[in-house]
Design an enzyme around this catalytic site. Structure first.
Site, PDB file in Angstrom:
ATOM      1  CE1 TYR A 192      72.695  33.892  35.351  1.00  0.00           C
ATOM      2  CE2 TYR A 192      71.444  34.257  33.349  1.00  0.00           C
ATOM      3  CZ  TYR A 192      72.549  34.505  34.134  1.00  0.00           C
ATOM      4  OH  TYR A 192      73.508  35.377  33.687  1.00  0.00           O
ATOM      5  NE  ARG A 245      76.361  44.745  39.368  1.00  0.00           N
ATOM      6  CZ  ARG A 245      76.178  43.626  38.662  1.00  0.00           C
ATOM      7  NH1 ARG A 245      75.290  42.714  39.029  1.00  0.00           N
ATOM      8  NH2 ARG A 245      76.911  43.389  37.604  1.00  0.00           N
ATOM      9  CE  LYS A 263      76.069  35.178  36.118  1.00  0.00           C
ATOM     10  NZ  LYS A 263      75.907  35.880  34.843  1.00  0.00           N
ATOM     11  CD  GLU A 335      78.678  36.805  37.162  1.00  0.00           C
ATOM     12  OE1 GLU A 335      79.354  36.060  36.452  1.00  0.00           O
ATOM     13  OE2 GLU A 335      77.940  37.695  36.701  1.00  0.00           O
ATOM     14  CG  ASP A 336      76.492  39.794  40.092  1.00  0.00           C
ATOM     15  OD1 ASP A 336      76.872  40.053  38.930  1.00  0.00           O
ATOM     16  OD2 ASP A 336      75.372  39.344  40.340  1.00  0.00           O
ATOM     17  CG  ASP A 359      78.875  41.284  36.388  1.00  0.00           C
ATOM     18  OD1 ASP A 359      77.765  40.843  36.065  1.00  0.00           O
ATOM     19  OD2 ASP A 359      79.498  40.891  37.392  1.00  0.00           O
ATOM     20  CG  ASN A 532      69.538  40.732  34.538  1.00  0.00           C
ATOM     21  OD1 ASN A 532      68.611  40.658  33.751  1.00  0.00           O
ATOM     22  ND2 ASN A 532      70.791  40.500  34.186  1.00  0.00           N
ATOM     23  CG  ASN A 576      71.671  37.046  31.028  1.00  0.00           C
ATOM     24  OD1 ASN A 576      72.722  36.497  31.346  1.00  0.00           O
ATOM     25  ND2 ASN A 576      70.851  37.567  31.905  1.00  0.00           N
TER      26      ASN A 576
END
Ligand code: NDP
Ligand code: PYR
Ligand code: MG
Length: 676
Positions: A192, A245, A263, A335-336, A359, A532, A576
């Site tokens: 991770y 992202r 994840k 995610e992202d 996020d 991060n 986190n």
């Protein structure tokens, strides 16, 4: 003979045999019709050559028959038989990816779901045709874990450790999870953040075997079929990214796949979701990363990102196909994604699907938990504190909104009022009313009355926050001046609060230096550097402690080693979302929830904060250690599930009496199973 396709083709290592009983772990009598079929070799004709019984008794006969296929003209130079006609074929001729399918143990050793390596017992070696395929020794899973960790520690480069872990996951899934669960604190930074960030940046060059499902613009109109190519049918959690992202590293396009894979590894290791029930997905609509577009090793579409209608049609097709194939209760975790898509996707699909944006929502829940814990160390209620964020995107505004919601619930004040305790700075400065016209919609609720301020330091000096949160994705933005300012005026506030406290509550007007010292010591600035990976952290743990003279309550998105300062050792926590999403997802799944509700995020947050022990507080920690994460996840899952039942969103009926026990009983164990 059968031709290889789908995942078996991808996991084929040269010689491929399939051991059909092992996958289901039940005795079976597979009747495998072996058909030789060639579309490139004129000398080879379609030929039905036999069937194999479950005891494999006809194996050699079948293999002999295979050899009867006329392959005289397929002798490659050097006398090696080009049995499949592949060497003779030129690059522009088509060949079929052949495999023989016989009941042998060879493919069992190459099936990551069932492989145990040297841990196959003598009995299993006999029963599953493994004799000779393994060296004589039989070892326990614990020894395998020990060996893996020993080997892992030899690698000094984190990316090598990452690759070793990915190889293990592709080779022996149960051992991978056993190693990860037993060494979670040591290995989290490997599978991770921060290492997964570097892995995504270099994904093309370290690419060995595909993991997860790639859905690109090429698959438009065919996503339903693509989903059906995935070998597992009972999917419960999908983590999906479009790679725009990735952590604070920007647009990594298709190489963002490392994130859903990582994840989901945590979903299993930390939350106990079965690995076969999880599906990592990368939606590839191109990338605007010029370096990747020029990189020979880039694995994605070489085009600029599709946007607008083309983008939303692909996402729409994906979301409908997922529901069609896996049903109403599959959890889809975004995610992202970049924020210009993330908020919209969440708003659009939360009404029709079980969706969760980690996020925005997971981060909010974990940070609220950390702040609630921090109150034990710094005093006051949530509403008595003032919050300042650097970064007003998904993480920043997501956290801000959940804090405001919790404050509103606690004080019964309208959320429009509680939002006024929270300030955000973006790349253009403090978000204020005079900027309202030009703000993205998710920033508008945070445009308060204030004169414009361009930079963080001036904002800190003017707002005087007690809690400073970094969610900008930009490293080293909490400068020495910023941290010193945070520390200085918290001290001033401390002194004035001391006056007030002594005056109002104790009716005292006199106090000595020691009183001030003791009280000031309690007034600590809370500083969370969430960005991060480590390179993007707003400041390091060492900087936070030294610049605040050891007074900061500090936590960061990526982990930092303990810091020695003024003869004290400071251990910082990891703020986190990995604390939340595995347990949160488990809670949704075990209750059969059909939608995510904000109150579930509050419930998860409360559950996490409740897991911080006095010993943790005494060490200045606002999160419990990750080593207890499965226990923590069960508590989170239970609270989330309870909320789902309370809100009428749960479909698993009747409600289990003890939700914590039920959560624990649902969790995947990586221990090996015994094979007949
Ligand atoms: N610890 C955790 O669990 C989590 C950490 N994160 C991390 O948080 C970071 C941000 O993620 P996310 O919110 O999704 O990203 P977004 O892109 O949605 O938001 C980034 C925000 O930071 C602002 N920003 C960028 N550069 C600066 C700068 N130099 N000064 C001030 N503000 C700046 C942007 O401003 P503007 O709007 O003007 O462009 C934007 O508001 C990432 O590094 C990510 O890894 C994210 C989720 C969870
Ligand atoms: C942790 C996480 O989700 C992120 O940095 O994006
Ligand atoms: Mg993320």
């Amino acid at each position: 003979m059968i031709s290889l396709n789908g995942s078996s083709l991808l996991s084929n290592t040269g010689i491929s045999t399939s051991f059909s009983q092992s996958r289901r772990n039940v005795p079976s009598s597979p009747s495998i019709v072996m058909v030789a079929q060639s579309n490139n070799n004129p000398n080879r004709k379609e030929k039905k050559i036999g069937a194999v019984s479950s005891n494999g008794s006809t194996t050699s006969a079948a293999v002999n028959e295979i050899k009867e296929i006329d392959c005289k003209s397929t002798i490659a130079s050097g006398g090696v038989q080009d049995f499949y006609g592949e060497d003779q074929a030129t690059e522009d001729q088509l060949v079929t990816p052949w495999t023989t399918s016989v009941a042998s143990g060879y493919s069992l050793l190459r099936d990551p779901h069932h492989n145990k390596g040297l841990a196959f017992s003598e009995k299993e070696r006999d029963a599953h045709y493994l004799r000779g395929l393994l060296p004589p020794t039989v070892v326990s899973q614990d020894i395998q874990v020990k060996k893996m960790m020993h080997n892992m520690r030899q690698y000094k480069v984190p990316l090598q450790r990452y690759m070793a872990m990915m190889d293990l996951q592709n080779m022996n899934e149960r051992l991978f999870y056993k190693v990860l669960i037993n060494n979670v604190e040591e290995l989290l930074p490997v599978v991770y953040t921060p290492t997964v960030g570097e892995a995504c940046q270099k994904y093309g060059s370290i690419f060995r075997r595909p993991q997860g499902l790639y859905i690109s613009l090429k698959e438009k109109g065919k996503i339903l079929e693509v989903l059906k190519n995935w070998p597992e049918k009972n999917i419960q959690v999908i983590v999906v990214t479009d790679g725009e992202r990735i952590l604070g590293l920007g647009d990594l396009g298709c190489q963002g796949m490392g994130i859903p894979v990582g994840k989901l590894a945590l979903y299993t290791a930390l939350g106990g979701i079965r690995p076969s029930a999880s599906l990592p997905v990368t939606i590839d609509v191109g990338t605007n990363n010029e370096a990747l577009l020029k990189d020979d090793f880039y694995i994605g579409l070489r085009q600029k990102r599709a946007t607008g209608q083309e983008y939303s049609e692909l996402l729409d097709e994906f979301m409908s196909a997922v529901k069609q194939v896996y049903g109403e209760k599959v959890l889809i975790q975004f995610e992202d994604f970049a924020n210009h898509n993330a908020f919209e996707l969440l708003a659009k699909y939360r009404k029709t699907h079980l969706v969760f944006n980690d996020d925005i929502q997971g981060t909010a829940s974990v940070v609220l938990a950390g702040i609630v814990s921090a109150l034990k160390l710094v005093g006051g209620t949530l509403a008595e504190h003032t919050f300042l964020f650097l970064g007003a995107g998904e993480a920043g505004t997501g956290i801000a909104e959940l804090i405001a919601l919790e404050m509103s619930k606690q004080t019964k004040a309208p959320i429009e009022e509680t939002r006024k305790k929270i300030w955000l700075v973006d790349s253009k400065g403090l978000i204020v009313k005079s900027r309202k016209e030009s703000l993205q919609h998710f920033k508008e609720p945070w445009a308060h009355d204030h004169e414009p301020i361009r930079n963080l330091l001036d904002a800190v000096k003017s707002i005087k926050p007690t809690v400073l949160i970094g969610s900008s994705g930009v490293g080293q933005t909490f400068t020495k001046e910023v941290v010193e300012a945070m520390s200085s005026f918290n001290e001033v506030i401390a002194v004035s609060q001391l006056y007030l406290h002594l005056h109002l509550h104790l009716h005292l007007y006199l106090f000595d230096e020691a009183d001030i010292g003791a009280y000031n010591d309690m007034q600590k600035p809370v500083i969370l550097a969430l960005s991060n990976p480590t390179s993007q952290s707003e400041c390091t743990a060492e900087q936070a402690y030294s610049w605040s003279n050891g007074r900061a309550i500090f936590a960061s998105g990526s982990p930092f080693d303990p810091v020695e300062f003024n003869d004290r050792v400071f251990v910082s926590g990891q703020a986190n979302n990995a604390y939340i999403f595995p347990g949160f997802g488990l809670g949704l799944i075990m209750s059969g929830a059909i939608r995510v509700h904000d109150d579930m995020l509050l419930a998860a947050s409360e559950a996490l904060a409740a897991e911080v022990s006095q010993e943790n507080y005494d060490n200045g920690l606002i999160y419990p250690p990750f080593s207890d994460i499965r226990k923590i996840s069960a508590q989170i899952a239970a609270k989330v599930a309870a909320k789902a039942y309370e809100l009428g969103l749960a479909t698993r009926l009747p409600q289990p009496l003890n939700l914590v026990q039920y959560a624990e009983s649902c969790m995947y164990s990586p221990d090996y199973r015994s094979y007949r």
